[in-house]
Design a protein around this motif. Sequence first.
Motif, PDB file in Angstrom:
ATOM      1  N   ILE A 134      11.051  -2.595   4.399  1.00 39.05           N
ATOM      2  CA  ILE A 134      10.234  -3.334   3.426  1.00 39.05           C
ATOM      3  C   ILE A 134      10.726  -2.981   2.022  1.00 39.05           C
ATOM      4  CG2 ILE A 134       7.914  -3.764   2.547  1.00 39.05           C
ATOM      5  CD1 ILE A 134       6.846  -2.846   5.279  1.00 39.05           C
ATOM      6  N   ALA A 135      11.109  -3.994   1.252  1.00 36.91           N
ATOM      7  CA  ALA A 135      11.766  -3.732  -0.032  1.00 36.91           C
ATOM      8  C   ALA A 135      10.874  -3.913  -1.246  1.00 36.91           C
ATOM      9  CB  ALA A 135      12.993  -4.633  -0.164  1.00 36.91           C
ATOM     10  N   ASP A 136       9.744  -4.629  -1.093  1.00 32.78           N
ATOM     11  CA  ASP A 136       8.922  -4.896  -2.270  1.00 32.78           C
ATOM     12  C   ASP A 136       7.482  -5.174  -1.840  1.00 32.78           C
ATOM     13  OD1 ASP A 136       8.735  -7.678  -1.446  1.00 32.78           O
ATOM     14  OD2 ASP A 136      10.762  -7.926  -2.257  1.00 32.78           O
ATOM     15  N   LEU A 137       6.614  -5.403  -2.847  1.00 36.38           N
ATOM     16  CA  LEU A 137       5.196  -5.651  -2.589  1.00 36.38           C
ATOM     17  C   LEU A 137       4.863  -7.140  -2.567  1.00 36.38           C
ATOM     18  CD1 LEU A 137       3.405  -2.839  -4.651  1.00 36.38           C
ATOM     19  CD2 LEU A 137       3.483  -3.099  -2.175  1.00 36.38           C
ATOM     20  N   GLN A 138       5.844  -7.973  -2.291  1.00 40.40           N
ATOM     21  CA  GLN A 138       5.588  -9.394  -2.157  1.00 40.40           C
ATOM     22  C   GLN A 138       4.822  -9.669  -0.860  1.00 40.40           C
ATOM     23  OE1 GLN A 138       6.254 -11.721  -4.544  1.00 40.40           O
ATOM     24  NE2 GLN A 138       6.792  -9.878  -5.719  1.00 40.40           N
ATOM     25  N   PRO A 139       3.873 -10.615  -0.885  1.00 41.05           N
ATOM     26  CA  PRO A 139       3.081 -10.905   0.318  1.00 41.05           C
ATOM     27  C   PRO A 139       3.930 -11.174   1.557  1.00 41.05           C
ATOM     28  CG  PRO A 139       2.154 -12.032  -1.564  1.00 41.05           C
ATOM     29  CD  PRO A 139       3.442 -11.431  -2.035  1.00 41.05           C
ATOM     30  N   ALA A 140       5.037 -11.903   1.407  1.00 37.55           N
ATOM     31  CA  ALA A 140       5.880 -12.245   2.557  1.00 37.55           C
ATOM     32  C   ALA A 140       6.482 -11.004   3.217  1.00 37.55           C
ATOM     33  CB  ALA A 140       6.996 -13.196   2.114  1.00 37.55           C
ATOM     34  N   SER A 141       6.681  -9.946   2.431  1.00 36.51           N
ATOM     35  CA  SER A 141       7.273  -8.728   2.982  1.00 36.51           C
ATOM     36  C   SER A 141       6.332  -8.014   3.945  1.00 36.51           C
ATOM     37  CB  SER A 141       7.651  -7.777   1.844  1.00 36.51           C
ATOM     38  OG  SER A 141       8.597  -8.369   0.983  1.00 36.51           O
ATOM     39  N   THR A 154     -11.706   0.242  -3.341  1.00 37.23           N
ATOM     40  CA  THR A 154     -11.004  -0.785  -4.111  1.00 37.23           C
ATOM     41  C   THR A 154      -9.611  -1.017  -3.540  1.00 37.23           C
ATOM     42  OG1 THR A 154     -10.279   0.932  -5.668  1.00 37.23           O
ATOM     43  CG2 THR A 154     -12.258  -0.304  -6.238  1.00 37.23           C
ATOM     44  N   HIS A 155      -9.032   0.004  -2.918  1.00 39.82           N
ATOM     45  CA  HIS A 155      -7.687  -0.124  -2.366  1.00 39.82           C
ATOM     46  C   HIS A 155      -7.676  -1.060  -1.155  1.00 39.82           C
ATOM     47  CE1 HIS A 155      -6.772   2.983  -5.196  1.00 39.82           C
ATOM     48  NE2 HIS A 155      -7.715   3.742  -4.664  1.00 39.82           N
ATOM     49  N   ALA A 156      -8.749  -1.055  -0.406  1.00 42.61           N
ATOM     50  CA  ALA A 156      -8.875  -2.005   0.700  1.00 42.61           C
ATOM     51  C   ALA A 156      -8.959  -3.429   0.150  1.00 42.61           C
ATOM     52  CB  ALA A 156     -10.112  -1.675   1.532  1.00 42.61           C
ATOM     53  N   GLN A 157      -9.689  -3.597  -0.940  1.00 39.36           N
ATOM     54  CA  GLN A 157      -9.800  -4.919  -1.566  1.00 39.36           C
ATOM     55  C   GLN A 157      -8.449  -5.382  -2.126  1.00 39.36           C
ATOM     56  OE1 GLN A 157     -13.104  -5.163  -4.393  1.00 39.36           O
ATOM     57  NE2 GLN A 157     -14.090  -3.483  -3.327  1.00 39.36           N
ATOM     58  N   ALA A 158      -7.676  -4.428  -2.668  1.00 39.24           N
ATOM     59  CA  ALA A 158      -6.373  -4.773  -3.242  1.00 39.24           C
ATOM     60  C   ALA A 158      -5.419  -5.285  -2.168  1.00 39.24           C
ATOM     61  CB  ALA A 158      -5.778  -3.561  -3.947  1.00 39.24           C
ATOM     62  N   VAL A 159      -5.419  -4.648  -1.009  1.00 37.57           N
ATOM     63  CA  VAL A 159      -4.553  -5.094   0.083  1.00 37.57           C
ATOM     64  C   VAL A 159      -4.958  -6.497   0.529  1.00 37.57           C
ATOM     65  CG1 VAL A 159      -3.893  -4.681   2.495  1.00 37.57           C
ATOM     66  CG2 VAL A 159      -3.947  -2.775   0.871  1.00 37.57           C
ATOM     67  N   GLU A 160      -6.257  -6.747   0.616  1.00 36.09           N
ATOM     68  CA  GLU A 160      -6.740  -8.073   1.006  1.00 36.09           C
ATOM     69  C   GLU A 160      -6.262  -9.152   0.032  1.00 36.09           C
ATOM     70  OE1 GLU A 160     -10.954  -7.860   1.291  1.00 36.09           O
ATOM     71  OE2 GLU A 160     -10.934  -6.369   2.908  1.00 36.09           O
ATOM     72  N   LYS A 161      -6.262  -8.823  -1.259  1.00 30.80           N
ATOM     73  CA  LYS A 161      -5.889  -9.816  -2.271  1.00 30.80           C
ATOM     74  C   LYS A 161      -4.379  -9.966  -2.421  1.00 30.80           C
ATOM     75  CE  LYS A 161      -6.381 -11.228  -7.077  1.00 30.80           C
ATOM     76  NZ  LYS A 161      -7.116 -11.075  -8.352  1.00 30.80           N
ATOM     77  N   PHE A 162      -3.679  -8.842  -2.557  1.00 28.95           N
ATOM     78  CA  PHE A 162      -2.261  -8.896  -2.887  1.00 28.95           C
ATOM     79  C   PHE A 162      -1.353  -9.021  -1.668  1.00 28.95           C
ATOM     80  CE2 PHE A 162      -4.011  -6.404  -6.569  1.00 28.95           C
ATOM     81  CZ  PHE A 162      -3.879  -7.433  -7.501  1.00 28.95           C
ATOM     82  N   LEU A 163      -1.853  -8.599  -0.489  1.00 32.74           N
ATOM     83  CA  LEU A 163      -1.057  -8.704   0.737  1.00 32.74           C
ATOM     84  C   LEU A 163      -1.884  -9.421   1.806  1.00 32.74           C
ATOM     85  CD1 LEU A 163       0.363  -5.044   0.804  1.00 32.74           C
ATOM     86  CD2 LEU A 163       1.427  -7.093  -0.194  1.00 32.74           C
ATOM     87  N   PRO A 164      -2.213 -10.671   1.575  1.00 34.56           N
ATOM     88  CA  PRO A 164      -3.134 -11.390   2.467  1.00 34.56           C
ATOM     89  C   PRO A 164      -2.621 -11.573   3.892  1.00 34.56           C
ATOM     90  CG  PRO A 164      -2.082 -12.911   0.943  1.00 34.56           C
ATOM     91  CD  PRO A 164      -1.732 -11.536   0.475  1.00 34.56           C
ATOM     92  N   ASP A 165      -1.294 -11.506   4.090  1.00 38.00           N
ATOM     93  CA  ASP A 165      -0.735 -11.710   5.426  1.00 38.00           C
ATOM     94  C   ASP A 165      -0.591 -10.410   6.207  1.00 38.00           C
ATOM     95  OD1 ASP A 165      -0.458 -14.479   4.985  1.00 38.00           O
ATOM     96  OD2 ASP A 165       1.432 -14.152   3.917  1.00 38.00           O
ATOM     97  N   ALA A 166      -0.952  -9.290   5.580  1.00 36.11           N
ATOM     98  CA  ALA A 166      -0.870  -8.002   6.276  1.00 36.11           C
ATOM     99  C   ALA A 166      -2.070  -7.817   7.198  1.00 36.11           C
ATOM    100  CB  ALA A 166      -0.819  -6.864   5.261  1.00 36.11           C
ATOM    101  N   SER A 213       3.320  -0.003  -7.226  1.00 39.71           N
ATOM    102  CA  SER A 213       1.893  -0.030  -7.552  1.00 39.71           C
ATOM    103  C   SER A 213       1.426  -1.465  -7.711  1.00 39.71           C
ATOM    104  CB  SER A 213       1.606   0.770  -8.832  1.00 39.71           C
ATOM    105  OG  SER A 213       2.351   0.244  -9.913  1.00 39.71           O
ATOM    106  N   PHE A 214       0.129  -1.675  -7.510  1.00 39.64           N
ATOM    107  CA  PHE A 214      -0.457  -3.006  -7.630  1.00 39.64           C
ATOM    108  C   PHE A 214      -0.845  -3.293  -9.087  1.00 39.64           C
ATOM    109  CE2 PHE A 214      -1.566  -2.166  -3.081  1.00 39.64           C
ATOM    110  CZ  PHE A 214      -0.834  -3.220  -2.534  1.00 39.64           C
ATOM    111  N   PRO A 215      -0.966  -4.568  -9.447  1.00 34.50           N
ATOM    112  CA  PRO A 215      -1.423  -4.900 -10.803  1.00 34.50           C
ATOM    113  C   PRO A 215      -2.805  -4.310 -11.081  1.00 34.50           C
ATOM    114  CG  PRO A 215      -0.555  -6.845  -9.695  1.00 34.50           C
ATOM    115  CD  PRO A 215      -0.644  -5.763  -8.651  1.00 34.50           C
ATOM    116  N   ALA A 216      -3.038  -3.945 -12.339  1.00 29.38           N
ATOM    117  CA  ALA A 216      -4.319  -3.333 -12.732  1.00 29.38           C
ATOM    118  C   ALA A 216      -5.376  -4.413 -12.872  1.00 29.38           C
ATOM    119  CB  ALA A 216      -4.163  -2.557 -14.026  1.00 29.38           C
ATOM    120  N   ASP A 217      -5.787  -4.969 -11.749  1.00 33.14           N
ATOM    121  CA  ASP A 217      -6.771  -6.055 -11.719  1.00 33.14           C
ATOM    122  C   ASP A 217      -8.174  -5.464 -11.858  1.00 33.14           C
ATOM    123  OD1 ASP A 217      -8.497  -8.122 -11.086  1.00 33.14           O
ATOM    124  OD2 ASP A 217      -7.132  -8.993  -9.607  1.00 33.14           O
TER     125      ASP A 217
END
Length: 268
Positions: A134-141, A154-166, A213-217
């Motif tokens: 895995i090379a990056d934090l793109q959803p497709a990866s 909040t980290h569980a929420q971040a994965v749901e938002k930024f990595l929806p296909d995981a 790291s994820f964006p500071a949303d």
Amino acid sequence: MMTKFKRSLAATVAVLGVLSVGLGAAQADDSAKDWSTIRIGSEGAYPPFNFLSPSGELQGFDIDIAKALCDHMKVKCDFVAQDWDGAIPALQNGKFDAFIASMSITEERLKQIDFTNKYYNTPGALAVAKDSTIADLQPASFDGKTVGVQGSTTHAQAVEKFLPDADEKVYPTAEEYQLDMANGRLDGVSDDIVVLSKWLESEAGACCKILGSFPADEAIYGKGAGIGLRKGDEKLKKMFNDAIVAIRADGTYKQIQDKYFKFDVYGK
């Protein structure tokens, strides 16, 4: 029927009146209370912020900050270990007066409890195995990949938002997802960047590396970690807020920070 309805309505109004008086009294009690003793809850399973020593004593950055705040306020503080998932109900029900365990100030939580101003603010990140493809934090990866997180964070929420296909796998504590990651049962794990960094420095975390790291949303991460309080405890809130300002001004905060971290965790 009308008589019964009127009696029922009168009884309901009376009960509401009592509840209203009770709530007002509870808020007034906080103004009058001297808060000479404060019960503080913390998780004890989130190193280096909070953890249990071999003897069962709560330790870590959160705990040292709490003790410094208590010293400045000149109050006696008793500490209570509390599982993360039940923390908000336990606070609301009076098991303790404040929850100091790296809880982010979010709009959803503010519907249930109150918070002080932040006492630190660090970003969320994701770690993978050192030999991961895995090379990056793109959803497709992360399509079809399994990512471990601690539940109700909040980290569980971040994965749901930024990595929806995981495929998100939820754990009660950080230690449990770390164990599965080290044993190759997960493709990645998400948590505070400080927590992950400290874990990677240990023998148990030698398996892995931080991918990014994820964006500071703010909608997810809120405004940093604050001290959880019951609604209406305004005097206690001011005491803590004033103490946070004071320990940052007199150097106590930096002394505690430097004990655990090599960089500023307070944030902007």
